[in-house]
Design a protein around this motif. Structure first.
Motif, PDB file in Angstrom:
ATOM      1  N   THR A 212       0.834  -1.212   0.000  1.00  0.00           N
ATOM      2  CA  THR A 212       0.000   0.000   0.000  1.00  0.00           C
ATOM      3  C   THR A 212       0.865   1.256   0.000  1.00  0.00           C
ATOM      4  O   THR A 212       0.478   2.284  -0.565  1.00  0.00           O
ATOM      5  CB  THR A 212      -0.948   0.016   1.217  1.00  0.00           C
ATOM      6  N   VAL A 213       2.030   1.175   0.656  1.00  0.00           N
ATOM      7  CA  VAL A 213       2.964   2.311   0.650  1.00  0.00           C
ATOM      8  C   VAL A 213       3.652   2.406  -0.704  1.00  0.00           C
ATOM      9  O   VAL A 213       3.807   3.493  -1.271  1.00  0.00           O
ATOM     10  CB  VAL A 213       4.010   2.163   1.773  1.00  0.00           C
ATOM     11  N   TRP A 214       4.055   1.252  -1.235  1.00  0.00           N
ATOM     12  CA  TRP A 214       4.754   1.211  -2.528  1.00  0.00           C
ATOM     13  C   TRP A 214       3.917   1.829  -3.647  1.00  0.00           C
ATOM     14  O   TRP A 214       4.464   2.456  -4.562  1.00  0.00           O
ATOM     15  CB  TRP A 214       5.079  -0.247  -2.862  1.00  0.00           C
ATOM     16  N   GLN A 215       2.590   1.678  -3.565  1.00  0.00           N
ATOM     17  CA  GLN A 215       1.717   2.247  -4.585  1.00  0.00           C
ATOM     18  C   GLN A 215       1.833   3.766  -4.659  1.00  0.00           C
ATOM     19  O   GLN A 215       1.480   4.370  -5.671  1.00  0.00           O
ATOM     20  CB  GLN A 215       0.262   1.856  -4.296  1.00  0.00           C
ATOM     21  N   ARG A 216       2.316   4.369  -3.583  1.00  0.00           N
ATOM     22  CA  ARG A 216       2.409   5.835  -3.519  1.00  0.00           C
ATOM     23  C   ARG A 216       3.839   6.352  -3.697  1.00  0.00           C
ATOM     24  O   ARG A 216       4.093   7.547  -3.521  1.00  0.00           O
ATOM     25  CB  ARG A 216       1.835   6.316  -2.176  1.00  0.00           C
ATOM     26  N   VAL A 217       4.752   5.472  -4.019  1.00  0.00           N
ATOM     27  CA  VAL A 217       6.139   5.896  -4.254  1.00  0.00           C
ATOM     28  C   VAL A 217       6.200   6.723  -5.531  1.00  0.00           C
ATOM     29  O   VAL A 217       5.805   6.246  -6.599  1.00  0.00           O
ATOM     30  CB  VAL A 217       7.077   4.677  -4.367  1.00  0.00           C
ATOM     31  N   PRO A 218       6.673   7.968  -5.467  1.00  0.00           N
ATOM     32  CA  PRO A 218       6.735   8.810  -6.676  1.00  0.00           C
ATOM     33  C   PRO A 218       7.690   8.209  -7.710  1.00  0.00           C
ATOM     34  O   PRO A 218       8.732   7.654  -7.359  1.00  0.00           O
ATOM     35  CB  PRO A 218       7.269  10.151  -6.152  1.00  0.00           C
ATOM     36  N   ALA A 219       7.343   8.341  -8.956  1.00  0.00           N
ATOM     37  CA  ALA A 219       8.197   7.820 -10.025  1.00  0.00           C
ATOM     38  C   ALA A 219       9.537   8.529 -10.069  1.00  0.00           C
ATOM     39  O   ALA A 219      10.529   7.960 -10.529  1.00  0.00           O
ATOM     40  CB  ALA A 219       7.484   7.964 -11.374  1.00  0.00           C
ATOM     41  N   THR A 220       9.581   9.771  -9.580  1.00  0.00           N
ATOM     42  CA  THR A 220      10.857  10.505  -9.566  1.00  0.00           C
ATOM     43  C   THR A 220      11.877   9.836  -8.655  1.00  0.00           C
ATOM     44  O   THR A 220      13.081  10.021  -8.842  1.00  0.00           O
ATOM     45  CB  THR A 220      10.635  11.958  -9.108  1.00  0.00           C
ATOM     46  N   TRP A 221      11.413   9.054  -7.678  1.00  0.00           N
ATOM     47  CA  TRP A 221      12.342   8.357  -6.788  1.00  0.00           C
ATOM     48  C   TRP A 221      13.122   7.264  -7.519  1.00  0.00           C
ATOM     49  O   TRP A 221      14.122   6.776  -7.018  1.00  0.00           O
ATOM     50  CB  TRP A 221      11.581   7.719  -5.627  1.00  0.00           C
ATOM     51  N   LEU A 222      12.659   6.898  -8.706  1.00  0.00           N
ATOM     52  CA  LEU A 222      13.332   5.856  -9.474  1.00  0.00           C
ATOM     53  C   LEU A 222      14.499   6.393 -10.289  1.00  0.00           C
ATOM     54  O   LEU A 222      15.326   5.620 -10.782  1.00  0.00           O
ATOM     55  CB  LEU A 222      12.329   5.184 -10.423  1.00  0.00           C
ATOM     56  N   VAL A 223      14.573   7.695 -10.431  1.00  0.00           N
ATOM     57  CA  VAL A 223      15.647   8.315 -11.205  1.00  0.00           C
ATOM     58  C   VAL A 223      16.926   8.308 -10.373  1.00  0.00           C
ATOM     59  O   VAL A 223      16.914   8.723  -9.206  1.00  0.00           O
ATOM     60  CB  VAL A 223      15.274   9.759 -11.602  1.00  0.00           C
ATOM     61  N   PRO A 224      18.048   7.831 -10.919  1.00  0.00           N
ATOM     62  CA  PRO A 224      19.277   7.687 -10.136  1.00  0.00           C
ATOM     63  C   PRO A 224      19.755   8.968  -9.451  1.00  0.00           C
ATOM     64  O   PRO A 224      20.368   8.906  -8.391  1.00  0.00           O
ATOM     65  CB  PRO A 224      20.302   7.213 -11.176  1.00  0.00           C
ATOM     66  N   SER A 225      19.471  10.127 -10.061  1.00  0.00           N
ATOM     67  CA  SER A 225      19.958  11.380  -9.490  1.00  0.00           C
ATOM     68  C   SER A 225      19.102  11.897  -8.339  1.00  0.00           C
ATOM     69  O   SER A 225      19.481  12.859  -7.668  1.00  0.00           O
ATOM     70  CB  SER A 225      20.028  12.461 -10.581  1.00  0.00           C
ATOM     71  N   HIS A 226      17.954  11.267  -8.094  1.00  0.00           N
ATOM     72  CA  HIS A 226      17.079  11.720  -7.014  1.00  0.00           C
ATOM     73  C   HIS A 226      17.668  11.332  -5.655  1.00  0.00           C
ATOM     74  O   HIS A 226      18.311  10.294  -5.509  1.00  0.00           O
ATOM     75  CB  HIS A 226      15.686  11.119  -7.181  1.00  0.00           C
ATOM     76  N   TRP A 227      17.422  12.155  -4.634  1.00  0.00           N
ATOM     77  CA  TRP A 227      17.987  11.890  -3.311  1.00  0.00           C
ATOM     78  C   TRP A 227      17.538  10.540  -2.754  1.00  0.00           C
ATOM     79  O   TRP A 227      18.307   9.867  -2.045  1.00  0.00           O
ATOM     80  CB  TRP A 227      17.613  13.006  -2.331  1.00  0.00           C
ATOM     81  N   ALA A 228      16.298  10.111  -3.060  1.00  0.00           N
ATOM     82  CA  ALA A 228      15.792   8.848  -2.527  1.00  0.00           C
ATOM     83  C   ALA A 228      16.573   7.669  -3.105  1.00  0.00           C
ATOM     84  O   ALA A 228      16.940   6.728  -2.390  1.00  0.00           O
ATOM     85  CB  ALA A 228      14.304   8.704  -2.839  1.00  0.00           C
ATOM     86  N   ALA A 229      16.829   7.722  -4.409  1.00  0.00           N
ATOM     87  CA  ALA A 229      17.606   6.660  -5.046  1.00  0.00           C
ATOM     88  C   ALA A 229      19.031   6.640  -4.501  1.00  0.00           C
ATOM     89  O   ALA A 229      19.605   5.578  -4.254  1.00  0.00           O
ATOM     90  CB  ALA A 229      17.617   6.852  -6.559  1.00  0.00           C
TER      91      ALA A 229
END
Length: 284
Positions: A212-229
């Motif tokens: 349920t949390v994963w469904q709300r993960v922003p797609a920008t977090w998948l970009v290598p340059s993003h702080w989350a990645a």
């Protein structure tokens, strides 16, 4: 593919354009009943109706299999070990990486809460140790639930439910790995069958909550340059350190740890290269 979109598709998006996340895989409502049904069906196990006979029988049944096989399966329930096993996902399928990471906090809370509340004795504290095989440290308390089993099933559930329903049958092997991790906890003398059964039920629940949390993960977090990645990259670096310098549960795991450390280091190098590509593309 395990999880769209591909990394190249994400990296090709201009910096000012938001990446649209794919529709998350749906989970049927009845699936939420699975962990509770499993918990109820295995009541004779966690009520210890057939102990210690069942534990001794399973432990003896596992004797023909070498100890290093069971310790290797246990690594699927070790947090740092899971990072090593799934390290390539950060580069190849980052959304899948987040799928199990979203389940991990729920698994940790459920495992810690159960152990703190129950503080039940382990088999070595009840059964004559000469009647069973014990691999690694002899443990005596905080038995319920099996944390390794809970973690393994949470990771399996997180990954399994992250793929489209039409293709999930291809990933049934995830459950086999989780069951292998659970069985290994009996084989090494660390847990009762009931601990493993409850760990499996709570692990599936943790995976569904994480979904349920994963469904709300922003797609920008998948970009290598993003702080989350990049934060995931830091966690992988920590995992690599622990695999090189620490013992993950058993000395028999040293060879496997070194292999996973190499896989993790290679994945981190690929992740750095992805970041370099993004920066070079932005400069052009």
């Amino acid at each position: 593919m395990l999880v769209p979109p591909t990394q190249d598709e994400l990296m090709s998006e201009p910096a000012h354009v938001s990446v649209v996340a794919p529709n998350p895989s749906a989970v049927a409502k009845w699936v939420w009943a699975v962990p509770f049904v499993l918990f109820l069906l295995t009541a004779p196990l966690w009520l210890h109706w057939w102990e210690p006979q069942m534990y001794l029988y399973i432990n003896a049944l596992c004797l023909p299999v070498a100890a290093w096989v069971w310790t290797g399966l246990s690594i699927f329930g070790n947090g740092w070990g899971i990072f090593g096993v799934t390290a390539p996902l950060l580069v190849l399928a980052p959304r899948a990486m987040w799928a199990w990471m979203c389940a991990a906090p729920f698994a940790a809370v459920l495992a810690r809460t159960g152990k703190d509340l129950l503080e039940s004795p382990r088999p070595a504290a009840v059964v004559d140790n000469t009647q069973m095989r014990i691999v690694g440290e002899t443990l005596h308390n905080v038995s319920m639930p099996s944390g390794h089993t809970l973690t393994a099933f949470a990771v399996a559930a997180g990954l399994y439910f992250s793929v489209p329903r039409a293709t999930r049958a291809r990933y049934a092997w995830l459950w086999l790995l989780a069951m292998g991790a659970g069985l290994s906890r009996i084989a090494v003398g660390a847990h009762w069958p009931g601990d493993v059964a409850v760990g499996a039920a709570l692990g599936i629940l943790a995976g569904l909550l994480g979904h349920t949390v994963w469904q709300r993960v922003p797609a920008t977090w998948l970009v290598p340059s993003h702080w989350a990645a990049r934060l995931v990259g830091v966690l992988l670096a920590l995992a690599c350190y622990h695999m090189v310098f620490d013992e993950l549960d058993f000395p028999e795991n040293w060879v496997l740890q070194n292999i996973l450390a190499v896989v993790t280091a290679a994945s981190l190098l690929a992740f750095v290269w992805q970041n370099w590509r993004l920066r070079a593309s932005a400069q052009r």
